[in-house]
Write a protein that holds these residues in place. Structure first.
Motif, short mmCIF file in Angstrom:
data_model
loop_
_atom_site.label_atom_id
_atom_site.label_comp_id
_atom_site.label_asym_id
_atom_site.label_seq_id
_atom_site.Cartn_x
_atom_site.Cartn_y
_atom_site.Cartn_z
N UNK A 232 50.38 32.03 50.50
CA UNK A 232 49.26 33.35 50.92
C UNK A 232 48.87 34.13 50.07
N UNK A 233 46.88 34.12 50.87
CA UNK A 233 45.98 34.32 49.98
C UNK A 233 46.08 36.18 49.60
N UNK A 234 46.25 36.13 48.50
CA UNK A 234 46.25 38.05 48.84
C UNK A 234 44.65 38.27 47.92
N UNK A 235 44.03 39.34 49.06
CA UNK A 235 42.89 39.80 48.35
C UNK A 235 43.06 41.13 48.45
N UNK A 236 42.14 41.50 46.65
CA UNK A 236 42.63 43.26 45.71
C UNK A 236 41.95 43.86 46.80
N UNK A 237 41.77 45.07 47.38
CA UNK A 237 40.49 45.62 47.72
C UNK A 237 41.10 46.92 47.20
N UNK A 238 40.60 47.43 45.47
CA UNK A 238 41.38 48.74 45.04
C UNK A 238 39.66 49.60 44.40
N UNK A 239 40.12 50.80 44.09
CA UNK A 239 39.93 51.25 44.19
C UNK A 239 39.72 51.75 42.31
N UNK A 240 40.18 49.88 41.37
CA UNK A 240 40.48 50.20 40.30
C UNK A 240 38.96 49.14 39.55
N UNK A 241 38.45 49.75 39.55
CA UNK A 241 37.17 49.07 38.86
C UNK A 241 36.72 48.31 37.28
N UNK A 242 37.67 48.76 36.03
CA UNK A 242 37.55 48.26 35.31
C UNK A 242 37.29 46.60 34.89
N UNK A 243 37.71 46.03 34.26
CA UNK A 243 37.69 44.87 34.13
C UNK A 243 38.45 44.34 33.22
N UNK A 244 39.68 45.52 32.61
CA UNK A 244 40.64 44.75 32.27
C UNK A 244 42.05 45.07 33.51
N UNK A 245 41.63 46.05 34.90
CA UNK A 245 41.31 46.04 36.23
C UNK A 245 41.41 44.45 36.64
N UNK A 246 40.66 44.27 36.56
CA UNK A 246 40.19 43.03 37.72
C UNK A 246 41.35 41.89 36.99
N UNK A 247 40.85 42.08 35.79
CA UNK A 247 41.50 40.04 35.23
C UNK A 247 43.30 40.69 34.90
N UNK A 248 43.61 42.35 35.04
CA UNK A 248 45.57 41.65 35.21
C UNK A 248 45.45 41.95 37.04
N UNK A 249 44.53 42.11 37.97
CA UNK A 249 44.92 42.21 38.98
C UNK A 249 45.03 40.45 39.42
#
Length: 152
Positions: free
Chosen positions: A100-117
Motif C-alpha cells: 500500500x503506498x503511503x503519502x506523508x502529509x505533515x508539518x515537518x518541513x525540514x530537508x532532513x525530515x523529508x529524507x527520513x520520512x
C-alpha cells in the motif's frame, strides 16, 4: 468540543447513495490527529472520487488497514500514540499491507525530515499547509487516474 468517535472509520463518503458506486471508488485511509484536518482530507478525497476512511492515531490506522486494506494511505507523521514512521514500519512488516503506498502529509518541513520520512517507506511527502493541486497530483500518481474526477 465533542468530536465523533473516529477510532477506526470516518463516516464513509460516497458520490451517491448507491453502494455499487461507492464500491468502485478507490479506498483511501486518511490519518490525522487533528479532526479538522481529517475532515478536510475526507472532503478533498471525496472530490477526487475516492472513498475515505479515517483514523486519528497510529494504532487506529493500523487496525483500519488490517480490517479493510486501502488503495492508498495519507498519513500525518506527528501522531499522539506512535508516530507515522512507526506506522509505516509496522505496515511494511505485514505482507498483506506492505504494497500500500503511503503519502506523508505533515508539518515537518525540514530537508532532513523529508529524507527520513521517504527513507522509512513513504512514497511521497507533502508539507502542511498543502496545496490541493499538489495533493491531487500525488494521489493521481498512485491511484488509477481515470477515477479521479475533479480538476483544480
Amino acid at each position: 468540543m465533542n468530536y465523533p468517535s473516529w477510532k477506526i472509520n470516518l463516516e464513509t463518503s460516497s458520490l451517491d447513495s448507491g453502494q455499487q458506486e461507492a464500491d468502485k471508488r478507490p479506498l483511501v485511509l486518511a490519518v490525522d490527529d487533528n479532526h479538522d484536518n481529517l475532515e478536510l482530507l475526507a472532503q478533498i478525497l471525496d472530490l477526487f472520487g475516492c472513498e475515505c476512511m479515517g483514523a486519528v492515531d497510529g494504532y487506529a490506522a493500523i487496525s483500519a488497514a488490517v480490517e479493510r486494506p486501502p488503495d492508498l494511505i495519507v498519513l500525518d507523521i506527528c501522531l499522539p500514540d506512535i508516530d507515522g514512521i512507526e506506522v509505516v514500519n509496522r505496515l511494511q512488516e505485514n505482507p498483506d499491507l506492505r504494497h500500500i503506498p503511503v503519502v506523508a502529509v505533515t508539518a515537518l518541513a525540514k530537508a532532513e525530515d523529508r529524507a527520513r520520512i521517504l527513507k522509512a517507506g513513504c512514497v511521497e511527502y507533502i508539507s502542511k499547509p498543502f496545496n490541493i493541486k499538489d495533493l491531487e497530483t500525488i494521489i493521481r500518481q498512485h491511484i488509477h487516474p481515470q477515477v479521479l474526477l475533479v480538476e483544480f
